[in-house]
Write a protein that holds these residues in place. Structure first.
Motif, PDB file in Angstrom:
ATOM      1  N   PHE A 287       0.970  -0.959   0.010  1.00 38.38           N
ATOM      2  CA  PHE A 287       0.132  -0.039  -0.035  1.00 38.38           C
ATOM      3  C   PHE A 287       0.930   1.249   0.021  1.00 38.38           C
ATOM      4  CE2 PHE A 287      -4.579  -0.931   0.902  1.00 38.38           C
ATOM      5  CZ  PHE A 287      -4.597  -2.013   0.582  1.00 38.38           C
ATOM      6  N   LYS A 288       2.004   1.206   0.757  1.00 40.02           N
ATOM      7  CA  LYS A 288       2.898   2.366   0.827  1.00 40.02           C
ATOM      8  C   LYS A 288       3.536   2.588  -0.728  1.00 40.02           C
ATOM      9  CE  LYS A 288       4.147   1.900   5.667  1.00 40.02           C
ATOM     10  NZ  LYS A 288       5.124   1.802   6.738  1.00 40.02           N
ATOM     11  N   GLU A 289       3.726   1.492  -1.366  1.00 39.64           N
ATOM     12  CA  GLU A 289       4.485   1.455  -2.513  1.00 39.64           C
ATOM     13  C   GLU A 289       3.458   2.055  -3.493  1.00 39.64           C
ATOM     14  OE1 GLU A 289       7.756   0.600  -5.628  1.00 39.64           O
ATOM     15  OE2 GLU A 289       7.255   1.421  -3.516  1.00 39.64           O
ATOM     16  N   ARG A 337      -9.106 -10.335   8.867  1.00 36.82           N
ATOM     17  CA  ARG A 337      -9.260  -9.543  10.183  1.00 36.82           C
ATOM     18  C   ARG A 337      -8.613  -8.270   9.891  1.00 36.82           C
ATOM     19  NH1 ARG A 337      -8.813 -14.973  11.766  1.00 36.82           N
ATOM     20  NH2 ARG A 337     -10.320 -15.749  13.411  1.00 36.82           N
ATOM     21  N   ILE A 338      -7.893  -7.934   9.039  1.00 31.11           N
ATOM     22  CA  ILE A 338      -7.131  -6.501   8.597  1.00 31.11           C
ATOM     23  C   ILE A 338      -8.271  -5.455   8.469  1.00 31.11           C
ATOM     24  CG2 ILE A 338      -5.682  -5.440   7.177  1.00 31.11           C
ATOM     25  CD1 ILE A 338      -3.954  -7.844   7.372  1.00 31.11           C
ATOM     26  N   ASP A 339      -7.827  -4.509   9.124  1.00 29.89           N
ATOM     27  CA  ASP A 339      -8.794  -3.181   8.802  1.00 29.89           C
ATOM     28  C   ASP A 339      -8.154  -2.328   7.559  1.00 29.89           C
ATOM     29  OD1 ASP A 339      -9.728  -0.667   8.678  1.00 29.89           O
ATOM     30  OD2 ASP A 339      -9.644  -0.334  10.742  1.00 29.89           O
ATOM     31  N   TRP A 340      -8.739  -2.903   6.422  1.00 30.63           N
ATOM     32  CA  TRP A 340      -8.016  -2.236   5.326  1.00 30.63           C
ATOM     33  C   TRP A 340      -8.279  -0.750   5.228  1.00 30.63           C
ATOM     34  CZ3 TRP A 340      -7.913  -5.097   0.088  1.00 30.63           C
ATOM     35  CH2 TRP A 340      -7.659  -6.285   0.177  1.00 30.63           C
ATOM     36  N   HIS A 341      -9.106  -0.009   5.701  1.00 33.22           N
ATOM     37  CA  HIS A 341      -9.105   1.337   5.776  1.00 33.22           C
ATOM     38  C   HIS A 341      -7.856   2.012   6.496  1.00 33.22           C
ATOM     39  CE1 HIS A 341     -10.495   5.522   6.772  1.00 33.22           C
ATOM     40  NE2 HIS A 341     -11.157   5.465   5.814  1.00 33.22           N
ATOM     41  N   LYS A 342      -7.432   1.433   7.516  1.00 33.43           N
ATOM     42  CA  LYS A 342      -6.480   1.910   8.466  1.00 33.43           C
ATOM     43  C   LYS A 342      -5.061   1.533   7.764  1.00 33.43           C
ATOM     44  CE  LYS A 342      -4.359   1.693  13.036  1.00 33.43           C
ATOM     45  NZ  LYS A 342      -2.990   1.586  12.483  1.00 33.43           N
ATOM     46  N   VAL A 343      -4.995   0.487   6.914  1.00 33.63           N
ATOM     47  CA  VAL A 343      -3.552   0.371   6.378  1.00 33.63           C
ATOM     48  C   VAL A 343      -3.737   1.295   5.227  1.00 33.63           C
ATOM     49  CG1 VAL A 343      -2.462  -1.317   4.638  1.00 33.63           C
ATOM     50  CG2 VAL A 343      -3.732  -2.337   6.644  1.00 33.63           C
ATOM     51  N   GLY A 348      -0.551   6.663   3.641  1.00 38.62           N
ATOM     52  CA  GLY A 348      -0.308   8.080   3.124  1.00 38.62           C
ATOM     53  C   GLY A 348      -1.925   8.638   2.556  1.00 38.62           C
ATOM     54  N   PHE A 349      -2.643   7.671   2.265  1.00 36.62           N
ATOM     55  CA  PHE A 349      -4.126   8.306   1.684  1.00 36.62           C
ATOM     56  C   PHE A 349      -4.796   8.949   2.707  1.00 36.62           C
ATOM     57  CE2 PHE A 349      -2.418   4.600  -0.932  1.00 36.62           C
ATOM     58  CZ  PHE A 349      -2.644   5.196  -2.158  1.00 36.62           C
ATOM     59  N   ALA A 350      -5.333   9.968   2.487  1.00 34.80           N
ATOM     60  CA  ALA A 350      -6.558  10.743   3.243  1.00 34.80           C
ATOM     61  C   ALA A 350      -7.564   9.859   3.521  1.00 34.80           C
ATOM     62  CB  ALA A 350      -6.814  11.873   2.744  1.00 34.80           C
ATOM     63  N   GLY A 351      -7.965   9.878   4.873  1.00 38.96           N
ATOM     64  CA  GLY A 351      -9.220   8.752   5.175  1.00 38.96           C
ATOM     65  C   GLY A 351     -10.256   8.959   4.454  1.00 38.96           C
ATOM     66  N   ASP A 352     -10.730  10.227   3.961  1.00 36.10           N
ATOM     67  CA  ASP A 352     -12.131  10.614   3.441  1.00 36.10           C
ATOM     68  C   ASP A 352     -11.889  10.233   2.005  1.00 36.10           C
ATOM     69  OD1 ASP A 352     -10.418  12.435   2.441  1.00 36.10           O
ATOM     70  OD2 ASP A 352     -11.495  14.238   2.941  1.00 36.10           O
ATOM     71  N   THR A 353     -10.926   9.618   1.516  1.00 35.46           N
ATOM     72  CA  THR A 353     -10.867   9.401  -0.070  1.00 35.46           C
ATOM     73  C   THR A 353     -10.887   7.523   0.129  1.00 35.46           C
ATOM     74  OG1 THR A 353      -8.252   9.090  -0.148  1.00 35.46           O
ATOM     75  CG2 THR A 353      -9.309  11.137  -0.355  1.00 35.46           C
ATOM     76  N   VAL A 354     -10.710   7.144   0.997  1.00 31.42           N
ATOM     77  CA  VAL A 354     -10.805   5.540   1.188  1.00 31.42           C
ATOM     78  C   VAL A 354     -12.072   4.892   1.076  1.00 31.42           C
ATOM     79  CG1 VAL A 354      -9.737   3.727   2.394  1.00 31.42           C
ATOM     80  CG2 VAL A 354      -8.348   5.800   2.220  1.00 31.42           C
TER      81      VAL A 354
END
Length: 394
Positions: A287-289, A337-343, A348-354
């Motif tokens: 995700f960072k890449e 079980r992973i929180d994709w939004h948090k990842v 670096g992505f803004a939360g309101d765009t996810v």
């Protein structure tokens, strides 16, 4: 005749089956269907009506997680029978297809070579690439040799085997012989939620043989398409496959965690069915890449297997865990079980765009925002006919 064969039985480099080979495939596919239809309901009843009450009586607490029932369930002969059937039909399908590829390997080698003689796309391999352990250490899906093992010079066997297995095992469930339903679902998601977005450079991560990549290329015909994977035999075959379908794609052998592309190189970076074969640490780095590779205004989009433990019954949790414990999908359970939004936000992505939720599967482009569910399938069957989707804009 050749055109008819390709239209009805695959592209020019698709391995073909003799009558007897096809009969063997159909036999074990029928075993799979029989198991799903007859044994799955019995195993579900075993868990709900025998195992759970037994644990509740013994401990005074009703189990709510598959981890709490696994030991008791796997000690029961009926569940052992279910496990045996589930592993047998899958292994025997691999075995049957592998033998068919052995029979026609030289012929396929000639076809692969012919398709890339005057390529529209390209292939760039890196023999020195260090394969991540989460790929190198397993035969994923119990596929002999998995994605990375070369059996000969210029080998394409893994790609041919995976392509034939996918179109056989998922017959009519993921886009037919093209096995491109995930790609169409991903492209539909992008076109739906980003209607004014016109990507010119697209990167598909973990492309395998390009099932989804070709569909994405067809959805965005004006874009230059790049695709990467760690498996050289997958890429050799995928390159020939794309060329035979007339789709120019630039394939390269790279690790999705650390690519050699420059910052801001792409408008769209995507993947399909990659994350469940990636460690939690690897997923976060990917995700960072993605964030690094995207230009400002670019879009990241991933689709993957849909199970989310919070939306599944106890038996469906166990069925998801089965993939990790026995089908060499070791990270399926943790991904559920992973929180994709948090990842995405941590990358670096803004939360309101996810955007994160279930995307109804499609084998053709059909943008429809009503196909997206943040809490799963409207009937509560989150695993049926859908993919888990995560997208964000940089």
């Amino acid at each position: 005749m050749e055109q008819y064969r390709q239209e009805h039985f695959g592209h020019a480099v698709m391995p073909q089956a003799t009558h007897d080979e096809q009969a063997m495939e159909d036999h074990f596919l029928a075993m799979r269907a029989w198991t799903n239809r007859n044994m799955d309901p019995l195993d579900r009843r075993l868990l709900d009506e025998v195992i759970v009450p037994g644990i509740e009586k013994k401990t005074g607490t009703k189990p709510t997680s598959s981890a709490q029932v696994r030991q008791a369930l796997e000690a029961h002969p009926l569940h052992q029978y279910w496990l045996t059937l589930s592993l047998t039909y899958q292994d025997r399908i691999w075995q049957a297809l592998d033998g068919a590829i052995d029979r026609q390997y030289d012929e396929l080698a000639g076809k692969v070579k012919a398709q890339v003689a005057e390529p529209k796309g390209s292939l760039r391999l890196n023999p020195e690439l260090e394969i991540p352990r989460y790929i190198a250490a397993f035969d994923h899906h119990r596929m002999p040799g998995s994605y990375v093992v070369d059996t000969a010079q210029d080998d394409f066997r893994a790609g041919a085997l995976y392509d034939r297995f996918a179109s056989t095992y998922l017959r009519n469930l993921n886009g037919g012989w093209k096995n491109d339903g995930r790609g169409h679902s991903l492209a539909s998601h992008v076109q739906d939620f980003y209607p004014d977005f016109k990507p010119k450079r697209i990167l598909d991560l973990g492309c395998s043989v390009g099932h989804s990549t070709v569909a994405i290329a067809q959805a965005f015909p004006d874009a230059e398409i790049f695709a990467l994977d760690v498996g050289a035999p997958m890429l050799r075959y995928g390159h020939a496959r794309a060329e035979s379908m007339g789709v120019p794609i630039h394939f390269s052998q790279q690790d999705a965690e650390h690519t050699d592309f420059a910052d801001g190189s792409f408008d769209l970076v995507c993947s399909s069915a990659v994350m469940h074969e990636t460690s939690a640490k690897g997923m976060r780095q990917i995700f960072k890449e993605c964030h690094r590779l995207l230009r400002d205004g670019g879009v990241m989009c991933h689709v993957d297997v849909p199970p989310r433990h919070e939306h599944l019954s106890l038996w469906d949790q166990m069925r998801c865990d089965f993939e990790s414990h026995y089908n060499n999908e070791p990270f399926m359970t943790s991904l559920a079980r992973i929180d994709w939004h948090k990842v995405a936000v941590d990358a670096g992505f803004a939360g309101d765009t996810v955007l994160v939720g279930y995307r109804k599967g499609t084998s053709y482009l059909k943008p429809d925002r009503e196909d997206f569910f943040t809490e799963g399938h409207p009937q509560g069957q989150a695993m049926i006919g859908s993919w888990y989707a995560c997208s964000a804009m940089k």
